[in-house]
Design a protein around this motif. Structure first.
Motif, PDB file in Angstrom:
ATOM      1  N   CYS A  35       0.639  -1.360  -0.137  1.00 55.48           N
ATOM      2  CA  CYS A  35       0.080   0.271  -0.027  1.00 55.48           C
ATOM      3  C   CYS A  35       0.936   1.286   0.371  1.00 55.48           C
ATOM      4  O   CYS A  35       1.928   1.801   1.275  1.00 55.48           O
ATOM      5  CB  CYS A  35      -1.225   0.026   1.148  1.00 55.48           C
ATOM      6  SG  CYS A  35      -1.638   1.272   1.321  1.00 55.48           S
ATOM      7  N   GLU A  37       0.168   3.728   1.151  1.00 54.57           N
ATOM      8  CA  GLU A  37       0.382   4.624   2.908  1.00 54.57           C
ATOM      9  C   GLU A  37       1.045   3.985   3.659  1.00 54.57           C
ATOM     10  O   GLU A  37       1.486   4.251   3.780  1.00 54.57           O
ATOM     11  CB  GLU A  37      -1.181   5.297   2.454  1.00 54.57           C
ATOM     12  CG  GLU A  37      -1.842   5.733   3.902  1.00 54.57           C
ATOM     13  CD  GLU A  37      -0.492   7.527   4.192  1.00 54.57           C
ATOM     14  OE1 GLU A  37      -0.529   8.104   2.972  1.00 54.57           O
ATOM     15  OE2 GLU A  37      -1.201   7.643   5.213  1.00 54.57           O
ATOM     16  N   CYS A  38       0.478   2.803   3.840  1.00 54.69           N
ATOM     17  CA  CYS A  38       0.586   1.786   4.906  1.00 54.69           C
ATOM     18  C   CYS A  38       1.410   1.130   4.810  1.00 54.69           C
ATOM     19  O   CYS A  38       2.514   0.403   5.347  1.00 54.69           O
ATOM     20  CB  CYS A  38      -0.977   1.157   5.575  1.00 54.69           C
ATOM     21  SG  CYS A  38      -1.546   0.350   4.858  1.00 54.69           S
ATOM     22  N   THR A  40       1.457  -2.105   3.815  1.00 49.82           N
ATOM     23  CA  THR A  40       1.168  -3.335   3.760  1.00 49.82           C
ATOM     24  C   THR A  40       0.617  -4.347   2.972  1.00 49.82           C
ATOM     25  O   THR A  40       0.684  -3.236   1.984  1.00 49.82           O
ATOM     26  CB  THR A  40      -0.409  -3.124   4.874  1.00 49.82           C
ATOM     27  OG1 THR A  40      -1.335  -2.830   4.063  1.00 49.82           O
ATOM     28  CG2 THR A  40      -0.111  -2.778   5.858  1.00 49.82           C
ATOM     29  N   HIS A  56      -5.842  -3.751   0.172  1.00 48.78           N
ATOM     30  CA  HIS A  56      -5.321  -4.638   1.443  1.00 48.78           C
ATOM     31  C   HIS A  56      -5.520  -5.734   1.211  1.00 48.78           C
ATOM     32  O   HIS A  56      -6.812  -6.737   1.177  1.00 48.78           O
ATOM     33  CB  HIS A  56      -5.619  -3.703   2.627  1.00 48.78           C
ATOM     34  CG  HIS A  56      -5.538  -1.879   2.703  1.00 48.78           C
ATOM     35  ND1 HIS A  56      -6.716  -1.833   2.613  1.00 48.78           N
ATOM     36  CD2 HIS A  56      -4.251  -1.892   2.809  1.00 48.78           C
ATOM     37  CE1 HIS A  56      -5.433   0.124   2.204  1.00 48.78           C
ATOM     38  NE2 HIS A  56      -4.649  -0.532   3.000  1.00 48.78           N
ATOM     39  N   CYS A  63      -5.664   0.808   5.754  1.00 52.99           N
ATOM     40  CA  CYS A  63      -5.329   2.268   6.358  1.00 52.99           C
ATOM     41  C   CYS A  63      -6.380   2.689   5.509  1.00 52.99           C
ATOM     42  O   CYS A  63      -6.781   2.274   4.822  1.00 52.99           O
ATOM     43  CB  CYS A  63      -3.995   3.239   5.493  1.00 52.99           C
ATOM     44  SG  CYS A  63      -4.288   3.014   3.921  1.00 52.99           S
ATOM     45  N   GLY A  66      -4.471   4.539   1.357  1.00 50.69           N
ATOM     46  CA  GLY A  66      -4.095   3.854   0.216  1.00 50.69           C
ATOM     47  C   GLY A  66      -4.149   4.413  -1.093  1.00 50.69           C
ATOM     48  O   GLY A  66      -3.705   4.415  -2.635  1.00 50.69           O
TER      49      GLY A  66
END
Ligand SMILES: [Zn+2]
Length: 497
Positions: A35, A37-38, A40, A56, A63, A66
Protein backbone atom coordinates in the motif's frame (compact mmCIF):
# COMPACT_ATOMS: atom_id res chain seq x y z
CA UNK A 1 -15.42 -2.64 4.33
CA UNK A 2 -12.19 -0.75 4.30
CA UNK A 3 -10.60 -3.99 3.12
CA UNK A 4 -12.48 -3.61 -0.08
CA UNK A 5 -11.18 -0.02 -0.70
CA UNK A 6 -10.29 0.03 -4.39
CA UNK A 7 -6.70 1.17 -4.66
CA UNK A 8 -5.45 1.92 -8.24
CA UNK A 9 -1.72 2.10 -7.44
CA UNK A 10 0.57 -0.15 -5.48
CA UNK A 11 4.29 0.11 -4.80
CA UNK A 12 6.69 -2.53 -5.95
CA UNK A 13 10.45 -2.11 -5.66
CA UNK A 14 9.92 1.54 -4.72
CA UNK A 15 8.09 2.15 -7.98
CA UNK A 16 4.46 2.93 -8.39
CA UNK A 17 2.60 0.25 -10.27
CA UNK A 18 -0.88 0.75 -11.68
CA UNK A 19 -3.17 -2.24 -11.49
CA UNK A 20 -3.46 -2.19 -15.28
CA UNK A 21 0.29 -2.78 -15.59
CA UNK A 22 0.03 -6.23 -14.00
CA UNK A 23 -0.26 -9.42 -15.93
CA UNK A 24 -2.87 -12.07 -15.12
CA UNK A 25 -0.12 -14.12 -13.56
CA UNK A 26 0.48 -11.39 -11.01
CA UNK A 27 -3.10 -11.39 -9.77
CA UNK A 28 -3.91 -11.69 -6.08
CA UNK A 29 -1.14 -11.91 -3.54
CA UNK A 30 1.37 -12.61 -6.26
CA UNK A 31 1.46 -8.93 -7.31
CA UNK A 32 4.14 -8.24 -4.78
CA UNK A 33 2.87 -4.74 -4.13
CA UNK A 34 2.35 -2.83 -0.87
CA UNK A 35 0.00 0.00 0.00
CA UNK A 36 1.45 3.44 -0.94
CA UNK A 37 0.19 4.79 2.36
CA UNK A 38 0.65 2.11 5.00
CA UNK A 39 3.05 -0.20 3.20
CA UNK A 40 1.06 -3.35 4.01
CA UNK A 41 0.76 -5.94 1.31
CA UNK A 42 -1.87 -5.53 -1.36
CA UNK A 43 -3.77 -8.07 -3.42
CA UNK A 44 -4.52 -7.42 -7.07
CA UNK A 45 -8.22 -7.94 -7.68
CA UNK A 46 -8.46 -8.74 -11.34
CA UNK A 47 -11.94 -10.11 -11.88
CA UNK A 48 -13.85 -10.27 -15.13
CA UNK A 49 -16.70 -7.99 -14.22
CA UNK A 50 -15.45 -4.86 -12.47
CA UNK A 51 -12.40 -2.80 -13.27
CA UNK A 52 -9.28 -4.21 -11.66
CA UNK A 53 -7.96 -2.78 -8.42
CA UNK A 54 -5.68 -3.36 -5.45
CA UNK A 55 -6.97 -3.95 -2.01
CA UNK A 56 -5.29 -4.46 1.30
CA UNK A 57 -4.50 -8.16 1.70
CA UNK A 58 -6.96 -10.18 3.69
CA UNK A 59 -6.02 -10.38 7.33
CA UNK A 60 -4.12 -7.07 7.31
CA UNK A 61 -5.16 -3.89 8.98
CA UNK A 62 -6.20 -1.52 6.17
CA UNK A 63 -5.51 2.25 6.08
CA UNK A 64 -7.85 4.91 4.82
CA UNK A 65 -5.51 6.81 2.47
CA UNK A 66 -4.04 4.22 0.18
CA UNK A 67 -6.03 5.29 -2.86
CA UNK A 68 -5.35 9.04 -2.60
CA UNK A 69 -1.68 8.64 -1.66
CA UNK A 70 -1.24 6.42 -4.69
CA UNK A 71 -2.90 8.95 -7.02
CA UNK A 72 -0.85 11.78 -5.45
CA UNK A 73 2.42 9.93 -5.91
CA UNK A 74 1.47 8.90 -9.47
CA UNK A 75 0.66 12.50 -10.43
CA UNK A 76 4.01 13.76 -9.11
CA UNK A 77 5.79 10.91 -10.85
CA UNK A 78 4.04 11.78 -14.12
CA UNK A 79 5.21 15.39 -13.99
CA UNK A 80 8.75 14.29 -13.13
CA UNK A 81 8.75 11.69 -15.89
CA UNK A 82 7.26 13.90 -18.62
CA UNK A 83 9.11 17.11 -17.56
CA UNK A 84 5.94 18.98 -18.33
CA UNK A 85 3.50 21.04 -16.20
CA UNK A 86 0.11 22.70 -16.90
CA UNK A 87 0.37 26.48 -16.91
CA UNK A 88 -2.79 27.90 -15.32
CA UNK A 89 -4.52 31.00 -16.52
CA UNK A 90 -2.57 33.96 -15.15
CA UNK A 91 -4.96 36.78 -14.48
CA UNK A 92 -4.67 39.94 -12.43
CA UNK A 93 -7.92 40.83 -10.72
CA UNK A 94 -8.43 43.94 -8.65
CA UNK A 95 -11.60 44.64 -6.74
CA UNK A 96 -12.81 47.65 -4.84
CA UNK A 97 -16.11 48.90 -3.49
CA UNK A 98 -17.78 52.18 -4.32
CA UNK A 99 -19.49 54.43 -1.81
CA UNK A 100 -22.61 52.29 -2.00
CA UNK A 101 -20.66 49.12 -1.31
CA UNK A 102 -21.02 47.68 -4.82
CA UNK A 103 -18.01 45.67 -5.96
CA UNK A 104 -16.12 46.86 -9.03
CA UNK A 105 -13.59 44.67 -10.78
CA UNK A 106 -10.68 45.28 -13.12
CA UNK A 107 -8.97 42.25 -14.55
CA UNK A 108 -6.35 41.45 -17.09
CA UNK A 109 -5.31 38.11 -18.53
CA UNK A 110 -1.54 38.03 -18.39
CA UNK A 111 -1.24 34.53 -19.75
CA UNK A 112 -4.14 32.45 -21.04
CA UNK A 113 -2.72 29.14 -19.76
CA UNK A 114 -2.08 25.85 -21.59
CA UNK A 115 -1.81 22.16 -20.88
CA UNK A 116 1.68 20.90 -21.34
CA UNK A 117 4.54 23.29 -20.78
CA UNK A 118 7.89 21.56 -21.14
CA UNK A 119 10.23 22.43 -18.29
CA UNK A 120 13.99 22.15 -18.06
CA UNK A 121 14.15 20.27 -14.81
CA UNK A 122 11.96 18.81 -12.14
CA UNK A 123 12.89 18.03 -8.55
CA UNK A 124 10.74 15.84 -6.31
CA UNK A 125 10.39 16.31 -2.56
CA UNK A 126 12.92 19.16 -2.44
CA UNK A 127 12.88 21.18 0.71
CA UNK A 128 12.97 25.01 0.57
CA UNK A 129 13.42 26.18 4.13
CA UNK A 130 10.10 25.71 5.91
CA UNK A 131 8.39 24.82 2.65
CA UNK A 132 8.32 21.35 1.25
CA UNK A 133 6.59 21.48 -2.12
CA UNK A 134 5.62 18.39 -4.08
CA UNK A 135 7.87 19.40 -6.95
CA UNK A 136 10.12 22.20 -7.99
CA UNK A 137 10.38 22.73 -11.73
CA UNK A 138 12.70 25.11 -13.46
CA UNK A 139 11.96 26.92 -16.69
CA UNK A 140 14.98 28.90 -17.74
CA UNK A 141 15.80 31.11 -14.81
CA UNK A 142 12.38 30.66 -13.28
CA UNK A 143 11.57 28.12 -10.61
CA UNK A 144 7.99 27.12 -10.06
CA UNK A 145 6.75 25.23 -7.04
CA UNK A 146 4.08 22.65 -7.92
CA UNK A 147 1.57 21.29 -5.44
CA UNK A 148 -0.61 18.34 -6.33
CA UNK A 149 -3.77 18.31 -4.22
CA UNK A 150 -5.83 15.17 -3.86
CA UNK A 151 -6.86 15.40 -0.23
CA UNK A 152 -4.54 18.02 1.21
CA UNK A 153 -4.89 21.48 -0.28
CA UNK A 154 -2.74 24.52 0.49
CA UNK A 155 -4.18 26.18 3.51
CA UNK A 156 -4.12 29.89 4.36
CA UNK A 157 -1.06 29.56 6.57
CA UNK A 158 0.94 27.80 3.88
CA UNK A 159 -0.24 30.25 1.23
CA UNK A 160 1.02 33.11 3.40
CA UNK A 161 4.40 31.48 3.72
CA UNK A 162 4.55 31.00 -0.03
CA UNK A 163 3.56 34.58 -0.70
CA UNK A 164 6.16 35.91 1.70
CA UNK A 165 8.80 34.05 -0.26
CA UNK A 166 7.50 35.56 -3.46
CA UNK A 167 8.13 32.33 -5.35
CA UNK A 168 5.85 31.26 -8.16
CA UNK A 169 3.60 28.42 -7.10
CA UNK A 170 0.79 26.50 -8.76
CA UNK A 171 -1.59 23.93 -7.37
CA UNK A 172 -3.15 21.16 -9.44
CA UNK A 173 -6.54 20.20 -8.09
CA UNK A 174 -7.21 16.48 -8.39
CA UNK A 175 -9.66 16.39 -5.48
CA UNK A 176 -12.62 15.32 -7.58
CA UNK A 177 -11.18 12.91 -10.10
CA UNK A 178 -12.42 9.27 -10.19
CA UNK A 179 -10.45 7.09 -7.79
CA UNK A 180 -10.33 4.09 -10.10
CA UNK A 181 -8.89 5.89 -13.07
CA UNK A 182 -6.35 4.56 -15.53
CA UNK A 183 -2.88 6.09 -15.97
CA UNK A 184 -4.03 7.62 -19.26
CA UNK A 185 -6.96 9.22 -17.58
CA UNK A 186 -4.76 10.49 -14.76
CA UNK A 187 -2.39 12.05 -17.26
CA UNK A 188 -5.30 13.94 -18.90
CA UNK A 189 -6.28 15.36 -15.53
CA UNK A 190 -2.79 16.22 -14.37
CA UNK A 191 -1.90 18.24 -17.45
CA UNK A 192 -5.30 19.88 -17.90
CA UNK A 193 -4.41 23.54 -17.25
CA UNK A 194 -7.97 24.26 -16.13
CA UNK A 195 -7.31 22.03 -13.09
CA UNK A 196 -4.37 24.19 -12.10
CA UNK A 197 -4.21 27.67 -10.61
CA UNK A 198 -1.60 30.09 -9.41
CA UNK A 199 -1.03 30.27 -5.71
CA UNK A 200 1.71 32.87 -6.03
CA UNK A 201 2.91 34.81 -9.06
CA UNK A 202 4.68 38.17 -8.64
CA UNK A 203 3.37 39.29 -12.01
CA UNK A 204 -0.14 39.33 -10.64
CA UNK A 205 0.71 41.95 -8.07
CA UNK A 206 2.59 44.03 -10.64
CA UNK A 207 -0.36 43.86 -13.03
CA UNK A 208 -2.76 44.65 -10.21
CA UNK A 209 -0.78 47.83 -9.58
CA UNK A 210 -1.23 48.67 -13.24
CA UNK A 211 -4.97 48.03 -12.94
CA UNK A 212 -5.27 50.16 -9.84
CA UNK A 213 -5.60 53.57 -11.59
CA UNK A 214 -8.27 52.20 -13.89
CA UNK A 215 -10.16 50.71 -10.99
CA UNK A 216 -9.69 53.97 -9.13
CA UNK A 217 -11.16 55.76 -12.12
CA UNK A 218 -14.03 53.32 -12.26
CA UNK A 219 -14.71 53.78 -8.57
CA UNK A 220 -14.50 57.54 -8.88
CA UNK A 221 -16.89 57.46 -11.79
CA UNK A 222 -19.23 55.29 -9.87
CA UNK A 223 -18.95 57.49 -6.79
CA UNK A 224 -19.54 60.53 -8.95
CA UNK A 225 -22.63 58.92 -10.43
CA UNK A 226 -23.77 58.03 -6.94
CA UNK A 227 -23.10 61.57 -5.71
CA UNK A 228 -24.93 63.01 -8.70
CA UNK A 229 -27.80 60.66 -8.09
CA UNK A 230 -27.78 61.73 -4.45
CA UNK A 231 -27.79 65.37 -5.45
CA UNK A 232 -30.54 64.74 -7.97
CA UNK A 233 -32.51 62.88 -5.35
CA UNK A 234 -31.99 65.63 -2.81
CA UNK A 235 -32.95 68.20 -5.41
CA UNK A 236 -36.04 66.22 -6.22
CA UNK A 237 -36.86 65.92 -2.55
CA UNK A 238 -36.24 69.63 -2.11
CA UNK A 239 -38.42 70.33 -5.16
CA UNK A 240 -41.14 68.16 -3.67
CA UNK A 241 -40.81 69.87 -0.30
CA UNK A 242 -41.06 73.25 -1.99
CA UNK A 243 -44.00 72.08 -4.05
CA UNK A 244 -45.64 70.83 -0.88
CA UNK A 245 -44.91 74.11 0.86
CA UNK A 246 -46.38 76.00 -2.10
CA UNK A 247 -49.51 73.90 -1.99
CA UNK A 248 -49.76 74.40 1.76
CA UNK A 249 -49.35 78.13 1.31
CA UNK A 250 -51.91 78.11 -1.49
CA UNK A 251 -54.49 76.24 0.57
CA UNK A 252 -53.81 78.42 3.56
CA UNK A 253 -54.23 81.52 1.42
CA UNK A 254 -57.48 80.11 0.01
CA UNK A 255 -58.66 79.41 3.51
CA UNK A 256 -57.81 82.91 4.62
CA UNK A 257 -59.47 84.31 1.53
CA UNK A 258 -62.65 82.37 2.23
CA UNK A 259 -62.52 83.37 5.87
CA UNK A 260 -62.05 86.99 4.82
CA UNK A 261 -64.95 86.77 2.36
CA UNK A 262 -67.12 85.19 5.01
CA UNK A 263 -66.13 87.89 7.47
CA UNK A 264 -66.93 90.56 4.87
CA UNK A 265 -70.29 88.98 4.13
CA UNK A 266 -71.10 88.82 7.82
CA UNK A 267 -69.91 92.40 8.25
CA UNK A 268 -72.15 93.48 5.36
CA UNK A 269 -75.08 91.60 6.80
CA UNK A 270 -74.42 93.15 10.20
CA UNK A 271 -74.25 96.61 8.65
CA UNK A 272 -77.41 95.93 6.69
CA UNK A 273 -79.14 94.87 9.92
CA UNK A 274 -77.83 97.93 11.70
CA UNK A 275 -78.97 100.14 8.85
CA UNK A 276 -82.38 98.50 8.85
CA UNK A 277 -82.58 98.99 12.61
CA UNK A 278 -81.50 102.61 12.25
CA UNK A 279 -84.01 103.23 9.50
CA UNK A 280 -86.71 101.56 11.56
CA UNK A 281 -85.72 103.79 14.46
CA UNK A 282 -85.79 106.85 12.17
CA UNK A 283 -89.22 105.84 10.87
CA UNK A 284 -90.36 105.25 14.44
CA UNK A 285 -89.13 108.69 15.48
CA UNK A 286 -90.67 110.29 12.42
CA UNK A 287 -93.93 108.53 13.18
CA UNK A 288 -93.62 109.66 16.80
CA UNK A 289 -93.00 113.23 15.71
CA UNK A 290 -95.88 112.99 13.26
CA UNK A 291 -98.08 111.53 16.00
CA UNK A 292 -97.04 114.27 18.41
CA UNK A 293 -97.66 116.88 15.75
CA UNK A 294 -101.00 115.30 15.04
CA UNK A 295 -101.80 115.18 18.75
CA UNK A 296 -100.72 118.78 19.09
CA UNK A 297 -102.82 119.72 16.07
CA UNK A 298 -105.71 117.74 17.58
CA UNK A 299 -105.27 119.52 20.89
CA UNK A 300 -105.11 122.75 19.00
CA UNK A 301 -108.29 121.87 17.07
CA UNK A 302 -110.01 120.85 20.30
CA UNK A 303 -108.82 124.05 21.91
CA UNK A 304 -110.18 125.94 18.90
CA UNK A 305 -113.44 124.01 19.05
CA UNK A 306 -113.54 124.51 22.82
CA UNK A 307 -112.96 128.24 22.35
CA UNK A 308 -115.51 128.49 19.56
CA UNK A 309 -118.04 126.55 21.63
CA UNK A 310 -117.21 128.65 24.66
CA UNK A 311 -117.82 131.82 22.62
CA UNK A 312 -121.09 130.43 21.38
CA UNK A 313 -122.25 129.64 24.92
CA UNK A 314 -125.25 131.62 25.89
CA UNK A 315 -124.23 132.57 29.40
CA UNK A 316 -127.39 134.42 30.01
CA UNK A 317 -129.46 131.39 29.08
CA UNK A 318 -127.26 129.14 31.25
CA UNK A 319 -127.63 131.42 34.21
CA UNK A 320 -131.34 131.51 33.75
CA UNK A 321 -131.51 127.69 33.53
CA UNK A 322 -129.31 127.30 36.57
CA UNK A 323 -131.57 129.50 38.63
CA UNK A 324 -134.59 127.66 37.37
CA UNK A 325 -133.09 124.21 38.22
CA UNK A 326 -131.98 125.34 41.63
CA UNK A 327 -135.42 126.69 42.34
CA UNK A 328 -136.99 123.49 41.04
CA UNK A 329 -134.84 121.36 43.37
CA UNK A 330 -135.69 123.63 46.28
CA UNK A 331 -139.34 123.05 45.54
CA UNK A 332 -138.93 119.25 45.41
CA UNK A 333 -137.09 119.45 48.69
CA UNK A 334 -139.76 121.57 50.30
CA UNK A 335 -142.52 119.34 48.98
CA UNK A 336 -140.91 116.04 49.92
CA UNK A 337 -142.01 116.36 53.53
CA UNK A 338 -145.58 116.41 52.39
CA UNK A 339 -145.43 113.27 50.25
CA UNK A 340 -147.92 110.74 51.63
CA UNK A 341 -146.38 107.53 52.99
CA UNK A 342 -148.29 105.28 50.70
CA UNK A 343 -148.10 101.52 51.07
CA UNK A 344 -149.11 101.18 47.49
CA UNK A 345 -146.53 101.35 44.73
CA UNK A 346 -147.12 103.64 41.86
CA UNK A 347 -144.99 101.93 39.24
CA UNK A 348 -146.53 98.76 37.86
CA UNK A 349 -143.28 96.83 37.37
CA UNK A 350 -141.92 97.75 40.79
CA UNK A 351 -145.18 96.86 42.43
CA UNK A 352 -145.25 93.45 40.77
CA UNK A 353 -141.70 92.57 41.71
CA UNK A 354 -141.84 93.92 45.20
CA UNK A 355 -145.06 92.16 46.05
CA UNK A 356 -143.55 88.91 44.90
CA UNK A 357 -140.27 89.48 46.76
CA UNK A 358 -141.93 90.56 49.97
CA UNK A 359 -143.96 87.38 49.77
CA UNK A 360 -140.84 85.31 49.19
CA UNK A 361 -138.98 87.00 52.02
CA UNK A 362 -141.88 86.23 54.29
CA UNK A 363 -141.60 89.68 55.85
CA UNK A 364 -144.24 90.59 58.40
CA UNK A 365 -143.56 94.31 58.31
CA UNK A 366 -141.60 96.86 56.28
CA UNK A 367 -138.05 96.95 57.73
CA UNK A 368 -137.28 99.86 59.96
CA UNK A 369 -134.39 101.00 57.77
CA UNK A 370 -136.81 101.60 54.93
CA UNK A 371 -139.18 103.54 57.09
CA UNK A 372 -136.41 105.71 58.51
CA UNK A 373 -136.21 109.05 56.84
CA UNK A 374 -132.85 110.32 55.61
CA UNK A 375 -131.58 113.68 54.45
CA UNK A 376 -131.80 112.91 50.75
CA UNK A 377 -135.12 111.10 50.73
CA UNK A 378 -136.57 113.82 48.58
CA UNK A 379 -134.14 113.40 45.69
CA UNK A 380 -135.93 110.80 43.55
CA UNK A 381 -139.18 112.74 43.52
CA UNK A 382 -141.14 109.68 44.62
CA UNK A 383 -142.04 108.44 48.11
CA UNK A 384 -138.83 107.40 49.79
CA UNK A 385 -140.43 104.18 50.98
CA UNK A 386 -140.85 103.02 47.39
CA UNK A 387 -137.35 103.50 46.14
CA UNK A 388 -135.86 102.14 49.31
CA UNK A 389 -137.95 98.97 49.07
CA UNK A 390 -136.87 98.52 45.50
CA UNK A 391 -133.24 98.98 46.51
CA UNK A 392 -133.54 96.67 49.46
CA UNK A 393 -135.54 93.80 48.03
CA UNK A 394 -134.85 93.88 44.34
CA UNK A 395 -131.23 94.75 44.45
CA UNK A 396 -129.39 94.70 47.77
CA UNK A 397 -131.11 92.04 49.71
CA UNK A 398 -132.42 88.87 48.12
CA UNK A 399 -132.75 85.31 49.34
CA UNK A 400 -129.83 84.33 47.15
CA UNK A 401 -127.51 87.02 48.44
CA UNK A 402 -128.03 85.86 52.02
CA UNK A 403 -126.26 82.66 51.19
CA UNK A 404 -122.97 84.31 50.44
CA UNK A 405 -120.90 87.38 50.66
CA UNK A 406 -122.25 89.99 48.33
CA UNK A 407 -120.69 92.87 46.59
CA UNK A 408 -122.30 95.67 44.64
CA UNK A 409 -121.40 99.22 43.73
CA UNK A 410 -123.57 102.18 44.52
CA UNK A 411 -123.67 102.98 40.81
CA UNK A 412 -124.99 99.48 40.20
CA UNK A 413 -127.74 100.06 42.72
CA UNK A 414 -128.55 103.30 40.98
CA UNK A 415 -128.63 101.41 37.67
CA UNK A 416 -130.94 98.73 39.04
CA UNK A 417 -133.18 101.44 40.38
CA UNK A 418 -133.27 102.88 36.87
CA UNK A 419 -134.37 99.49 35.55
CA UNK A 420 -137.31 99.57 37.90
CA UNK A 421 -138.29 103.04 36.62
CA UNK A 422 -136.78 105.20 39.35
CA UNK A 423 -134.73 107.77 37.52
CA UNK A 424 -133.13 110.44 39.72
CA UNK A 425 -135.11 113.58 39.39
CA UNK A 426 -134.71 115.34 36.08
CA UNK A 427 -133.81 118.66 37.65
CA UNK A 428 -130.86 117.20 39.54
CA UNK A 429 -129.72 115.43 36.39
CA UNK A 430 -129.89 118.57 34.32
CA UNK A 431 -128.24 120.58 37.06
CA UNK A 432 -125.30 118.16 37.02
CA UNK A 433 -125.02 118.39 33.23
CA UNK A 434 -125.06 122.15 33.41
CA UNK A 435 -122.38 122.09 36.11
CA UNK A 436 -120.21 119.83 33.98
CA UNK A 437 -120.58 122.11 30.97
CA UNK A 438 -119.69 125.16 33.06
CA UNK A 439 -116.67 123.40 34.48
CA UNK A 440 -115.57 122.27 31.01
CA UNK A 441 -115.70 125.79 29.58
CA UNK A 442 -114.23 127.34 32.73
CA UNK A 443 -117.15 129.62 33.33
CA UNK A 444 -118.28 128.27 36.65
CA UNK A 445 -116.51 130.95 38.66
CA UNK A 446 -118.03 133.69 36.50
CA UNK A 447 -121.59 133.19 37.65
CA UNK A 448 -123.04 132.77 41.20
CA UNK A 449 -126.13 131.08 39.80
CA UNK A 450 -124.06 128.31 38.26
CA UNK A 451 -121.97 128.01 41.42
CA UNK A 452 -125.12 127.55 43.44
CA UNK A 453 -125.79 124.30 41.58
CA UNK A 454 -122.77 122.84 43.32
CA UNK A 455 -124.73 122.95 46.56
CA UNK A 456 -127.22 120.41 45.18
CA UNK A 457 -126.60 116.76 46.17
CA UNK A 458 -125.92 113.92 43.78
CA UNK A 459 -128.48 111.09 43.57
CA UNK A 460 -125.70 108.66 44.50
CA UNK A 461 -125.50 110.32 47.92
CA UNK A 462 -129.05 109.27 48.63
CA UNK A 463 -128.25 105.64 47.89
CA UNK A 464 -125.03 105.75 49.91
CA UNK A 465 -126.91 107.21 52.87
CA UNK A 466 -129.55 104.50 52.60
CA UNK A 467 -126.99 101.69 52.50
CA UNK A 468 -125.38 103.20 55.58
CA UNK A 469 -128.78 103.00 57.28
CA UNK A 470 -129.02 99.29 56.38
CA UNK A 471 -125.80 98.76 58.27
CA UNK A 472 -127.11 100.80 61.19
CA UNK A 473 -130.05 98.43 61.44
CA UNK A 474 -127.83 95.35 61.26
CA UNK A 475 -129.33 94.22 57.97
CA UNK A 476 -125.98 94.05 56.25
CA UNK A 477 -122.38 94.11 57.32
CA UNK A 478 -120.47 96.78 55.36
CA UNK A 479 -116.92 96.00 54.47
CA UNK A 480 -114.13 98.43 53.73
CA UNK A 481 -114.41 99.43 50.10
CA UNK A 482 -113.45 102.02 47.59
CA UNK A 483 -115.21 105.33 47.28
CA UNK A 484 -118.57 104.90 45.55
CA UNK A 485 -118.39 101.14 45.94
CA UNK A 486 -119.82 98.94 48.62
CA UNK A 487 -119.00 95.46 49.73
CA UNK A 488 -121.25 93.85 52.27
CA UNK A 489 -122.54 90.64 53.70
CA UNK A 490 -126.32 90.48 53.98
CA UNK A 491 -127.59 89.34 57.34
CA UNK A 492 -130.63 87.13 58.08
CA UNK A 493 -133.90 88.85 58.89
CA UNK A 494 -133.96 87.63 62.50
CA UNK A 495 -130.89 89.71 63.25
CA UNK A 496 -132.38 92.96 61.99
CA UNK A 497 -133.15 95.74 64.41
ZN1 LIG B 1 -2.66 1.12 3.09
Amino acid sequence: MKNSAKIPYGIRNNRLVHISQLTRAERGGRCGCVCPECRTPLEARMGDIVRHYFAHARGTRPCAGGTETGIHLAAKQLIADRKEIPIPLLQAVLEAKDSLGYKHTESKVIFPGHDRQPVDDTKLEFSLGDIRPDLIVSLGQIEILVEVAVTHFIDAEKQQRLESRGQRCIEIDLGDIPRNLTPVELEEHVFNYQRAYWIVNPKIEAEQEKLRPRLQQQIEKANKRIAQANIAREQEEQRQREQHARMEAYFKAQEQKHAELKRQREEEQRRAREKATEQAEIRRREAEVARQLEAKAERHRQQKTWEQERQQLDLHEMRHLAMELFASCQRIHARSGKVATSTRFCLPMARHNLERDIHKMDLEAIPTAVETRTEYDWMFGVPSREWKLVALLGVVYTRESIQSRYWISIQAIERYLGEFGYQPIVALQRAEQLLNTARYYHILAEDPALMALELLPRPLDAIAEFVGELDNFNMIHLLAAKLDELAFIPKPANSWR
